[in-house]
Design an enzyme around this catalytic site. Structure first.
Site, PDB file in Angstrom:
ATOM      1  N   HIS A 276       0.807  -1.289   0.154  1.00  0.00           N
ATOM      2  CA  HIS A 276      -0.004  -0.089  -0.052  1.00  0.00           C
ATOM      3  C   HIS A 276       0.757   1.221   0.013  1.00  0.00           C
ATOM      4  O   HIS A 276       2.009   1.141   0.649  1.00  0.00           O
ATOM      5  CB  HIS A 276      -1.009   0.019   1.258  1.00  0.00           C
ATOM      6  N   GLU A 331      -7.833  -5.367   0.287  1.00  0.00           N
ATOM      7  CA  GLU A 331      -8.295  -6.299  -0.857  1.00  0.00           C
ATOM      8  C   GLU A 331      -8.296  -7.922  -0.514  1.00  0.00           C
ATOM      9  O   GLU A 331      -8.938  -8.505  -0.819  1.00  0.00           O
ATOM     10  CB  GLU A 331      -7.653  -6.080  -2.144  1.00  0.00           C
TER      11      GLU A 331
HETATM   12  N1  ACO Z   1       3.759  -7.905  -4.498  1.00  0.00           N
HETATM   13  C1  ACO Z   1       5.230  -8.025  -4.893  1.00  0.00           C
HETATM   14  N2  ACO Z   1       5.933  -6.830  -5.014  1.00  0.00           N
HETATM   15  C2  ACO Z   1       5.411  -5.709  -4.823  1.00  0.00           C
HETATM   16  C3  ACO Z   1       4.148  -5.538  -4.180  1.00  0.00           C
HETATM   17  C4  ACO Z   1       3.258  -6.858  -4.209  1.00  0.00           C
HETATM   18  N3  ACO Z   1       1.869  -6.790  -3.846  1.00  0.00           N
HETATM   19  N4  ACO Z   1       3.515  -4.456  -3.764  1.00  0.00           N
HETATM   20  C5  ACO Z   1       4.693  -3.808  -4.070  1.00  0.00           C
HETATM   21  N5  ACO Z   1       5.683  -4.487  -4.632  1.00  0.00           N
HETATM   22  C6  ACO Z   1       7.202  -4.055  -4.718  1.00  0.00           C
HETATM   23  C7  ACO Z   1       7.247  -3.191  -6.229  1.00  0.00           C
HETATM   24  O1  ACO Z   1       7.142  -3.856  -7.307  1.00  0.00           O
HETATM   25  C8  ACO Z   1       8.382  -2.419  -5.875  1.00  0.00           C
HETATM   26  O2  ACO Z   1       9.574  -3.217  -6.328  1.00  0.00           O
HETATM   27  P1  ACO Z   1      10.686  -2.566  -7.332  1.00  0.00           P
HETATM   28  O3  ACO Z   1      11.143  -1.397  -6.367  1.00  0.00           O
HETATM   29  O4  ACO Z   1      11.690  -3.814  -7.266  1.00  0.00           O
HETATM   30  O5  ACO Z   1      10.145  -2.124  -8.351  1.00  0.00           O
HETATM   31  C9  ACO Z   1       8.563  -2.408  -4.297  1.00  0.00           C
HETATM   32  O6  ACO Z   1       7.638  -3.503  -3.754  1.00  0.00           O
HETATM   33  C10 ACO Z   1       7.997  -1.021  -3.712  1.00  0.00           C
HETATM   34  O7  ACO Z   1       6.743  -0.754  -4.304  1.00  0.00           O
HETATM   35  P2  ACO Z   1       5.808   0.571  -3.760  1.00  0.00           P
HETATM   36  O8  ACO Z   1       6.442   1.579  -4.244  1.00  0.00           O
HETATM   37  O9  ACO Z   1       5.818   0.131  -2.208  1.00  0.00           O
HETATM   38  O10 ACO Z   1       4.415   0.333  -4.255  1.00  0.00           O
HETATM   39  P3  ACO Z   1       3.416   1.306  -4.825  1.00  0.00           P
HETATM   40  O11 ACO Z   1       3.255   2.666  -3.621  1.00  0.00           O
HETATM   41  O12 ACO Z   1       3.803   2.182  -5.932  1.00  0.00           O
HETATM   42  O13 ACO Z   1       2.123   0.431  -5.050  1.00  0.00           O
HETATM   43  C11 ACO Z   1       0.492  -0.794  -4.559  1.00  0.00           C
HETATM   44  C12 ACO Z   1       1.168   0.305  -4.401  1.00  0.00           C
HETATM   45  C13 ACO Z   1      -0.036  -0.355  -6.187  1.00  0.00           C
HETATM   46  C14 ACO Z   1      -0.907  -1.135  -3.771  1.00  0.00           C
HETATM   47  C15 ACO Z   1       1.210  -1.928  -4.754  1.00  0.00           C
HETATM   48  O14 ACO Z   1       1.595  -2.617  -3.625  1.00  0.00           O
HETATM   49  C16 ACO Z   1       0.594  -3.184  -5.497  1.00  0.00           C
HETATM   50  O15 ACO Z   1       0.400  -3.383  -6.866  1.00  0.00           O
HETATM   51  N6  ACO Z   1      -0.154  -4.389  -4.730  1.00  0.00           N
HETATM   52  C17 ACO Z   1      -0.868  -5.271  -5.423  1.00  0.00           C
HETATM   53  C18 ACO Z   1      -1.992  -5.011  -5.886  1.00  0.00           C
HETATM   54  C19 ACO Z   1      -3.042  -4.520  -4.861  1.00  0.00           C
HETATM   55  O16 ACO Z   1      -3.115  -5.260  -3.937  1.00  0.00           O
HETATM   56  N7  ACO Z   1      -3.935  -3.457  -5.106  1.00  0.00           N
HETATM   57  C20 ACO Z   1      -4.689  -3.151  -3.942  1.00  0.00           C
HETATM   58  C21 ACO Z   1      -4.368  -1.697  -3.444  1.00  0.00           C
HETATM   59  S1  ACO Z   1      -5.390  -1.403  -1.924  1.00  0.00           S
HETATM   60  C22 ACO Z   1      -6.708  -0.295  -2.829  1.00  0.00           C
HETATM   61  O17 ACO Z   1      -6.448   0.338  -3.538  1.00  0.00           O
HETATM   62  C23 ACO Z   1      -8.013  -0.238  -2.439  1.00  0.00           C
END
Ligand code: ACO
Length: 390
Positions: A276, A331
């Site tokens: 998140h 989620e």
């Molecule tokens: N699984 C694996 N890796 C992840 C995940 C995940 N769920 N979430 C983040 N990462 C990784 C990213 O790929 C990134 O890696 P990198 O630096 O090698 O590219 C690293 O962790 C850091 O990512 P963040 O900057 O923390 O992610 P961001 O804030 O941009 O995105 C998000 C947040 C979109 C929710 C992301 O965590 C994600 O895609 N989660 C999966 C989808 C999901 O569950 N969505 C629902 C969100 S809740 C809502 O909106 C109601």
């Protein structure tokens, strides 16, 4: 950036008063640090919800989400979030009656035009049918249409006959009845109401921000809600819970979780239901929803399996990203709760919209009250063509 006037947020981030002083001059430029995700940039003031991502605390309409989820129903939270947004808000029983009438009217309108598009696109089409405006009648029509269309689209997609709304029921009970086609138990109604109010608002998330941007142009509530819905549709926002169940189905048993997760990482995939932008700790809504699933006894088996898989996922995420706290988000347990309520997964994002619509409307009204159009600046990184340079 603890507590500052939003107007000066960008300047304060630079810790340099110069741009504040030049704010009204034609030479004013924002600070040059660019964040395409607007991370940490305060873009609005709101009284509606407070998301504390470090403490893992969420307050909606002045109530901690755990208490809100356990004790309040949809009509209660509508009145709490919309207090101050409309001058003509009626009493609790009158709101329930008005929403019931609005659902009946929305159902008649829906029967006139049905199609077979993906659920969220069909819902967007249904909401576009509500005439734009700013008053309470439009707001109630949007909430009612969202519920009636979600149920109708879901049953239509399954080839089942549509169930008309029963205006005498509460909004949550009627929505669940229209989807599943039979009278739900008290625990199931509590489960859906608890879900809807838990997701009713969440600070300046992407869909709420989109709704506020559109509302700031005075386009009307329907336009703002359609903008919010369009943003919610994406898998990085509201589209995740269906894929959470796909992931749990693919993993199958907790023993297979580690190997499955490794393979997913190798494919460059993200684990749905984790991570998140704001929460550095566990999303408090995950706990609120987990508690609601626990009151539906038949589903404890699936819950226990999902909890074990969750532990494996958290372990592997912390090993892979030791410097970024990737925790369970709303989620993951949304998927399990809605599945336990016998709601088909194709409808999950639409159900999310049925709750979040209260927040979109409240935020749209809050934004309009500021009288300011949302208009951030951008940093030009192109080049003048030599022939045209001054
Ligand atoms: N699984 C694996 N890796 C992840 C995940 C995940 N769920 N979430 C983040 N990462 C990784 C990213 O790929 C990134 O890696 P990198 O630096 O090698 O590219 C690293 O962790 C850091 O990512 P963040 O900057 O923390 O992610 P961001 O804030 O941009 O995105 C998000 C947040 C979109 C929710 C992301 O965590 C994600 O895609 N989660 C999966 C989808 C999901 O569950 N969505 C629902 C969100 S809740 C809502 O909106 C109601």
């Amino acid at each position: 950036l603890i507590k500052i006037d939003a107007t000066y947020a960008q300047c304060a981030m630079t810790q340099n008063g110069d741009c504040c002083q030049m704010k009204n001059s034609t030479h004013f430029r924002p600070h040059r640090a660019i964040d395409p995700g607007l991370e940490g940039v305060i873009a609005a003031e709101t009284k509606l919800s407070d998301v504390d991502g470090n403490a893992g605390r969420l307050i909606i309409a002045g109530v901690d989400v755990a208490a809100l989820s356990a004790r309040f129903d949809f009509e209660d939270v509508l009145l709490m979030l919309w207090d101050g947004a409309f001058q003509d808000l009626p009493s609790r029983p009158q709101v329930q009656a008005a929403l019931g009438r609005a659902r009946a009217l929305a159902f008649d309108r829906l029967l006139k035009g049905r199609d077979r598009r993906p659920a969220m696109e069909a819902l967007r089409q249904a909401l576009c049918g509500v005439e734009d405006g700013d008053g309470l009648a439009v707001a109630l029509d949007l909430v009612a249409t969202c519920a009636v269309a979600t149920a109708a689209i879901t049953r239509h997609g399954l080839g089942l006959p549509l169930i008309p709304p029963d205006p005498s029921l509460s909004h949550g009970e009627d929505l669940l009845t229209m989807i599943v086609g039979h009278t739900p138990s008290r625990a199931q109604v509590r489960g859906l109401d608890g879900y809807l109010v838990t997701v009713s608002d969440h600070g300046l998330n992407a869909s709420t921000f989109a709704a506020r941007v559109v509302a700031s142009t005075q386009a009307g509530l329907t336009s703002a809600v359609v903008a919010g819905l369009s943003a919610l549709k994406g898998p990085l926002h509201g589209g995740a819970p269906g894929p959470v169940l796909d992931m749990l189905d693919a993993i199958g048993t907790p023993e297979r979780a580690e190997a499955w997760i490794e393979a997913a990482f190798a494919r460059g995939e993200r684990l749905m239901g984790f991570g998140h932008r704001i929460y550095q700790v566990r999303d408090p809504r995950a706990d609120a929803l987990e508690a609601l699933i626990a009151i539906l006894p038949k589903n404890l088996g699936r819950l226990e399996m999902a909890q074990k898989i969750e532990q494996t996922a958290l372990k592997r995420l912390s090993e892979r990203y030791p410097h970024r706290a990737l925790q369970t988000n709303v989620e993951y347990y949304t998927a399990l709760l809605l599945e336990a309520l016998q709601i088909p997964r194709a409808a999950f994002t639409c159900i999310f919209a049925c709750g979040r619509i209260l927040g979109w409307i409240a935020h749209a009204r809050e934004q309009v009250a500021t009288g300011r159009i949302v208009r951030p600046q951008s940093l030009f990184t192109g080049a003048l063509r030599p022939d045209y340079a001054a």
